[in-house]
Design a protein around this motif. Structure first.
Motif, PDB file in Angstrom:
ATOM      1  N   ILE A   1      50.633  39.817  53.201  1.00 56.00           N
ATOM      2  CA  ILE A   1      49.425  40.225  53.918  1.00 56.00           C
ATOM      3  C   ILE A   1      48.696  38.944  54.353  1.00 56.00           C
ATOM      4  CG2 ILE A   1      49.218  42.370  52.579  1.00 56.00           C
ATOM      5  CD1 ILE A   1      46.764  41.036  51.201  1.00 56.00           C
ATOM      6  N   PRO A   2      47.641  39.030  55.151  1.00 53.14           N
ATOM      7  CA  PRO A   2      46.918  37.820  55.583  1.00 53.14           C
ATOM      8  C   PRO A   2      46.040  37.246  54.452  1.00 53.14           C
ATOM      9  CG  PRO A   2      46.570  39.656  57.120  1.00 53.14           C
ATOM     10  CD  PRO A   2      47.157  40.225  55.877  1.00 53.14           C
ATOM     11  N   TRP A   3      46.685  36.645  53.470  1.00 54.61           N
ATOM     12  CA  TRP A   3      45.968  36.158  52.288  1.00 54.61           C
ATOM     13  C   TRP A   3      44.907  35.108  52.625  1.00 54.61           C
ATOM     14  CZ3 TRP A   3      45.753  38.618  47.923  1.00 54.61           C
ATOM     15  CH2 TRP A   3      46.832  39.408  47.510  1.00 54.61           C
ATOM     16  N   ASP A   4      45.101  34.374  53.717  1.00 53.54           N
ATOM     17  CA  ASP A   4      44.122  33.347  54.063  1.00 53.54           C
ATOM     18  C   ASP A   4      42.781  33.940  54.485  1.00 53.54           C
ATOM     19  OD1 ASP A   4      45.405  34.357  56.369  1.00 53.54           O
ATOM     20  OD2 ASP A   4      44.846  32.578  57.528  1.00 53.54           O
ATOM     21  N   ARG A   5      42.745  35.251  54.697  1.00 55.61           N
ATOM     22  CA  ARG A   5      41.501  35.939  55.034  1.00 55.61           C
ATOM     23  C   ARG A   5      40.924  36.703  53.841  1.00 55.61           C
ATOM     24  NH1 ARG A   5      40.939  36.831  60.549  1.00 55.61           N
ATOM     25  NH2 ARG A   5      41.985  35.182  61.715  1.00 55.61           N
ATOM     26  N   VAL A   6      41.539  36.534  52.666  1.00 55.31           N
ATOM     27  CA  VAL A   6      41.126  37.275  51.466  1.00 55.31           C
ATOM     28  C   VAL A   6      40.418  36.350  50.482  1.00 55.31           C
ATOM     29  CG1 VAL A   6      41.932  38.632  49.487  1.00 55.31           C
ATOM     30  CG2 VAL A   6      43.048  38.899  51.724  1.00 55.31           C
ATOM     31  N   THR A   7      39.287  36.800  49.967  1.00 58.90           N
ATOM     32  CA  THR A   7      38.581  36.096  48.894  1.00 58.90           C
ATOM     33  C   THR A   7      38.755  36.884  47.599  1.00 58.90           C
ATOM     34  OG1 THR A   7      36.928  35.203  50.413  1.00 58.90           O
ATOM     35  CG2 THR A   7      36.369  35.225  48.076  1.00 58.90           C
ATOM     36  N   ILE A   8      39.161  36.181  46.542  1.00 58.14           N
ATOM     37  CA  ILE A   8      39.392  36.803  45.232  1.00 58.14           C
ATOM     38  C   ILE A   8      38.347  36.301  44.243  1.00 58.14           C
ATOM     39  CG2 ILE A   8      41.017  37.053  43.309  1.00 58.14           C
ATOM     40  CD1 ILE A   8      43.293  36.544  45.316  1.00 58.14           C
ATOM     41  N   ILE A   9      37.781  37.219  43.483  1.00 59.32           N
ATOM     42  CA  ILE A   9      36.903  36.875  42.362  1.00 59.32           C
ATOM     43  C   ILE A   9      37.351  37.680  41.144  1.00 59.32           C
ATOM     44  CG2 ILE A   9      34.933  36.324  43.848  1.00 59.32           C
ATOM     45  CD1 ILE A   9      33.676  39.006  42.967  1.00 59.32           C
ATOM     46  N   LEU A  10      36.755  37.370  40.015  1.00 59.37           N
ATOM     47  CA  LEU A  10      37.017  38.122  38.797  1.00 59.37           C
ATOM     48  C   LEU A  10      35.913  39.142  38.548  1.00 59.37           C
ATOM     49  CD1 LEU A  10      38.293  35.152  36.675  1.00 59.37           C
ATOM     50  CD2 LEU A  10      39.457  37.376  36.736  1.00 59.37           C
ATOM     51  N   VAL A  11      36.296  40.268  37.988  1.00 59.30           N
ATOM     52  CA  VAL A  11      35.311  41.258  37.564  1.00 59.30           C
ATOM     53  C   VAL A  11      34.413  40.669  36.483  1.00 59.30           C
ATOM     54  CG1 VAL A  11      35.032  43.463  36.351  1.00 59.30           C
ATOM     55  CG2 VAL A  11      36.695  43.253  38.222  1.00 59.30           C
ATOM     56  N   ASP A  12      35.012  39.909  35.562  1.00 60.47           N
ATOM     57  CA  ASP A  12      34.232  39.286  34.489  1.00 60.47           C
ATOM     58  C   ASP A  12      34.964  38.055  33.979  1.00 60.47           C
ATOM     59  OD1 ASP A  12      36.272  40.861  33.278  1.00 60.47           O
ATOM     60  OD2 ASP A  12      35.153  40.954  31.407  1.00 60.47           O
ATOM     61  N   GLU A  13      34.269  37.266  33.199  1.00 56.12           N
ATOM     62  CA  GLU A  13      34.830  36.018  32.691  1.00 56.12           C
ATOM     63  C   GLU A  13      34.180  35.646  31.370  1.00 56.12           C
ATOM     64  OE1 GLU A  13      37.088  33.991  32.038  1.00 56.12           O
ATOM     65  OE2 GLU A  13      37.361  32.955  33.969  1.00 56.12           O
ATOM     66  N   ARG A  14      34.963  34.987  30.521  1.00 55.60           N
ATOM     67  CA  ARG A  14      34.414  34.395  29.303  1.00 55.60           C
ATOM     68  C   ARG A  14      33.766  33.057  29.653  1.00 55.60           C
ATOM     69  NH1 ARG A  14      39.551  36.510  28.121  1.00 55.60           N
ATOM     70  NH2 ARG A  14      39.559  38.041  26.411  1.00 55.60           N
ATOM     71  N   ILE A  15      32.695  32.720  28.961  1.00 55.28           N
ATOM     72  CA  ILE A  15      32.084  31.409  29.157  1.00 55.28           C
ATOM     73  C   ILE A  15      32.851  30.419  28.285  1.00 55.28           C
ATOM     74  CG2 ILE A  15      29.988  30.025  28.987  1.00 55.28           C
ATOM     75  CD1 ILE A  15      28.377  32.520  29.546  1.00 55.28           C
ATOM     76  N   CYS A  16      33.832  29.782  28.898  1.00 58.47           N
ATOM     77  CA  CYS A  16      34.713  28.841  28.221  1.00 58.47           C
ATOM     78  C   CYS A  16      35.266  27.895  29.280  1.00 58.47           C
ATOM     79  CB  CYS A  16      35.829  29.577  27.478  1.00 58.47           C
ATOM     80  SG  CYS A  16      36.952  30.510  28.553  1.00 58.47           S
TER      81      CYS A  16
END
Length: 235
Positions: free
Chosen positions: A61-76
């Protein structure tokens, strides 16, 4: 709760689930890029999505137009084995998906609230609402970093909040966490809950049967009438 909110997709094995869910995510992202020129995807950490990430990374797919984030993260530290972003970098941001833009949470500050505020600033420029959000679920009934009796659980589940990111500390969470709020997640155009194994299916059934989100916060996702939730499960 309106029963049509919950859509269950059961697969005989985890490989079939990973292929089907990856195809669904890819179709949503490609459609968003075609319609609006960009797309956004929020994913969860843990061991469950690893195969999904590997399959998705190979999808064209056109990955260069996709932004990925995380739903949540540990503070580490970002390179810690406990960091969700490390899993994303090592398994999802590979192959074709290496062209995607990944925006990680800020975790370098001493106070959780500082990390939450800085992360919210980083996320402000993303394509909102999210095109796809993929949640996981723990055997304690948590999803995202909505942990039972978490110190900011009420705030995180408050649909009136204008915050997209909040800190969370809870006895079952280990490290302090950062999480997208329920309001930000329920704005997603496609919302999936990815669970595997009979134990988690039993937890899901228990969550569906009750309404107390304080003890099983995944209920806040299941017992709402705003956004359809697609449940992907395999033994």
């Amino acid at each position: 709760m309106k029963t049509e909110i919950i859509h269950t997709h059961d697969y005989p094995d985890r490989e079939g689930l990973a292929i089907a869910l990856a195809a669904g995510i890819a179709a949503q992202l490609a459609g968003a890029v075609a319609e609006r020129g960009e797309a956004s995807l929020a994913v969860s950490g843990g061991s469950t999505p690893k195969r999904l990430f590997q399959v998705l990374a190979e999808t064209d797919i056109p990955w260069d137009r996709v932004t990925i984030i995380l739903v949540d993260e540990r503070i580490c530290p970002p390179d810690s084995d406990r960091a969700n972003q490390r899993l994303v970098r090592e398994t999802l941001l590979q192959d074709k998906a290496a062209a995607a833009h990944f925006v990680a949470y800020e975790t370098a500050y001493e106070l959780p609230i500082e990390n939450a505020e800085k992360s919210a600033d980083l996320f402000a420029g993303l394509p909102w609402p999210l095109d796809v959000a993929v949640l996981g679920m723990g055997t304690d009934g948590h999803t995202a970093s909505f942990f039972p009796h978490g110190d900011r659980l009420d705030d995180a589940l408050d649909m009136a909040t204008e915050s997209r990111v909040l800190p969370m500390q809870a006895e079952g969470a280990g490290e302090p966490r950062l999480t997208l709020t329920l309001a930000a997640l329920l704005d997603a155009r496609f919302l999936a809950l990815h669970i595997e194994g009979q134990e988690k299916r039993d937890v899901f059934d228990m969550a569906l049967a009750g309404t107390d989100a304080g003890s099983m916060p995944v209920r806040a996702v299941l017992h709402q009438d705003k956004t359809p939730v697609h449940i992907f499960w395999a033994p």
